[in-house]
Write an enzyme that holds these catalytic residues in place. Sequence first.
Site, short mmCIF file in Angstrom:
data_model
loop_
_atom_site.label_atom_id
_atom_site.label_comp_id
_atom_site.label_asym_id
_atom_site.label_seq_id
_atom_site.Cartn_x
_atom_site.Cartn_y
_atom_site.Cartn_z
N ALA A 46 -19.39 -21.33 9.08
CA ALA A 46 -20.22 -21.91 10.14
C ALA A 46 -21.47 -21.08 10.40
CB ALA A 46 -19.42 -22.06 11.42
N HIS A 96 -23.06 -21.07 2.97
CA HIS A 96 -23.22 -19.97 3.93
C HIS A 96 -22.26 -18.79 3.76
CE1 HIS A 96 -25.89 -22.68 5.93
NE2 HIS A 96 -24.95 -23.43 6.47
N GLU A 106 -26.39 -24.09 0.92
CA GLU A 106 -27.33 -23.23 1.63
C GLU A 106 -26.74 -21.83 1.66
OE1 GLU A 106 -29.51 -26.22 4.83
OE2 GLU A 106 -27.86 -24.94 5.50
#
Length: 734
Positions: free
Chosen positions: A575, A608, A629
């Site tokens: 997250a 992430h 990402e």
Amino acid sequence: MLTTSLRPTRPGGGPRRPRARYRRSVSALVAGALTATALVMLPATSAQAAPALVSQNKNVTASSQENYGTPATFAVDGDTSTRWSSADSDAQWLQVDLGATTAVSKVVLQWEAAYAKGYKIELSEDGESWRTAHSTTDGKGGTETVPLSGDARYVRLTGTERATPYGYSLWEFQVYGETGTGVGPVEAGGDLGPNVHVFEPSTPDIQGTVDQIFKEQESAQFGEGRHALMFKPGTYNDLNVQIGFYTGISGLGLSPDDTHFNGDVTVDAGWFDGNATQNFWRSAENLSLSPVNGTNRWAVSQAAPFRRMHVRGGLNLAPDGYGWASGGYIADSKIDGTVGPYSQQQWYTRDSSVGGWTNGVWNMVFSGVQGAPAQGFPEPPYTTLETTPISREKPFLYLDGDDYKVFVPEKRTDSRGVSWEGSQQGESLSLDQFYVVKPGATAATINAAVDQGLHLLFTPGIYHVDEAINVDRANTVVLGLGYATIIPDNGVTALKVGDVDGVRLAGLLIDAGTQNSETLVEIGEEGSSADHAANPTTVQDVFIRIGGAGPGKATTSLVVNSDDTIIDHTWIWRADHGEGVGWETNRADYGVQVNGDDVLATGLFVEHFNKYDVVWAGERGRTIFFQNEKAYDAPDQAAIQNGGTRGYAAYKVEDSVETHEGWGLGSYCYYNVDPSIRQEHGFQAPVRPGVRFHGLLTVSLGGNGHFDHVINQVGEPTKGSDTIPSTITEFPLP
């Protein structure tokens, strides 16, 4: 269209890695051969049993191994012609996880010539705190039987003195004990619980009910509500069902056209000011729609599958006002009109039919899609494969008259178009072949159900488990409804699948617990080598989250050891927002580790992680669509330094790999804590003819950090703040 190398490269792409002989026991072979119909005849016996061999084929680790051919798994495989051997030093250990607390009664050691003169056997409940159950300095070698008495989940042999100059070497390490869990017979079938909402055309005020659920779930991004909206076959008029977080909508027919809406199933982004980049964790399946204005809106990002849908009109994938949207997935669906992604940055569509496709931002990928646009990457940004090499659609719940059943579709090869027009291929399983899991169920009960011969149907809810859910029976279906969420406590692994044929995992959210788990989901044990090409395990709409809903940690999220596994749509997310978020707070070094051969990923979303997002070590792996990402929150350049390399690649193929291929892969950076960070490359792979990529890109989002290259030292750096991709059409370069 790009059609090269779509078929498996075996034969012609080199043999599989050397395999041990197929070593499944007679009882396991019989269980693997049972058809789903036969499973219903298994007696609902108690999980209690007499002392038995409890270590065979269980998860095992060791302090070392002598070489590639003597892994720890060979000590618990039941084959006395294979062995584990250690490095030639003291002390060395071998440890087996029995999967649950067991009353251990004895250990049998079958030594090779290099045995232990001195050793001890230790027991543990958690794998960390150990107590010595037996110790000797006068080991005799050969076959030694050591009586024991104690309860333990973990049993460890530690060699303290070698009898030869070589390392310790065991043909077999066998632990015997009481296999019962204390759980009585598990009842199969039953109702679907309070969070499965079943409608039929005559149900009063359907609109009011679905509106109330949407009101509760619209902005509950990290809430505890879980819902499945299920519609019996028939026609429903004037409905607009808005879908919020942790909500799945589906028809209960065998075909999508059995359940028809003269209306819409809508996802928009009003709750987030027109920005759809956080429209996660929701789904639509097995319905047909005639949208009111001719076009249905489905503005989502990750973890929001659109499966087995028939839209008798167009489909708009952007939010009202065309705000940002970032990625999604369509499979086994038919859209009669045009699909408009508009502001969608990337998207993957598999085995479907579209009336047209307009626009695309960076990375639109298609495989097996009738009506897909022609290959054009990077401008227009279309990567198009004529077929999907291997696919098997997700299992789904349906009604046969008044009886609930689960349909399990068959595997397809070189597939194109939807699976449900004409004769559907697969098998139906009655609900009384399932343990219907409801909140409050324990891992012990769930495991007892699997041992009893039942499949698993998780109803919407949140499930804490204090031991791994072990699925080690071939052809077991594990299906979640309404984003059923599993949280491992005390650092355990949430879900383990044995190296067996045909397990189907689908529709689950795995949420990391507060204590670090070494892994969250494992497919096959370390050293798995069985051939599953004819009947692979599938992982579909299985989503993994570390942090966001609260602090969570995991070293590696998903480990795939079994050969031939199909990963069909997963979002594995460390997250970047929510609760319990920080560089060390929700530490998670690796997203996906693939060790098995011939693994195929269709729709791989991984984001992430503190180090590598994906590491691929198996041979002949293939990925169709990858979205990534890098971690936003790296505090500085030093935090991501990888030896002499600046940053960890998003997708790394190990140097030992001879054959690998990928289509339509993208990695983005947004280093918002330190925008000066440089990332060496998005992708890393050995340069050899068998390792190929088609359609690679890297993007700097607003100039917050930059990539120096796309793959290895190839590709232009990203520049400025214009968010313009750097692309590679083919690698290695022609």
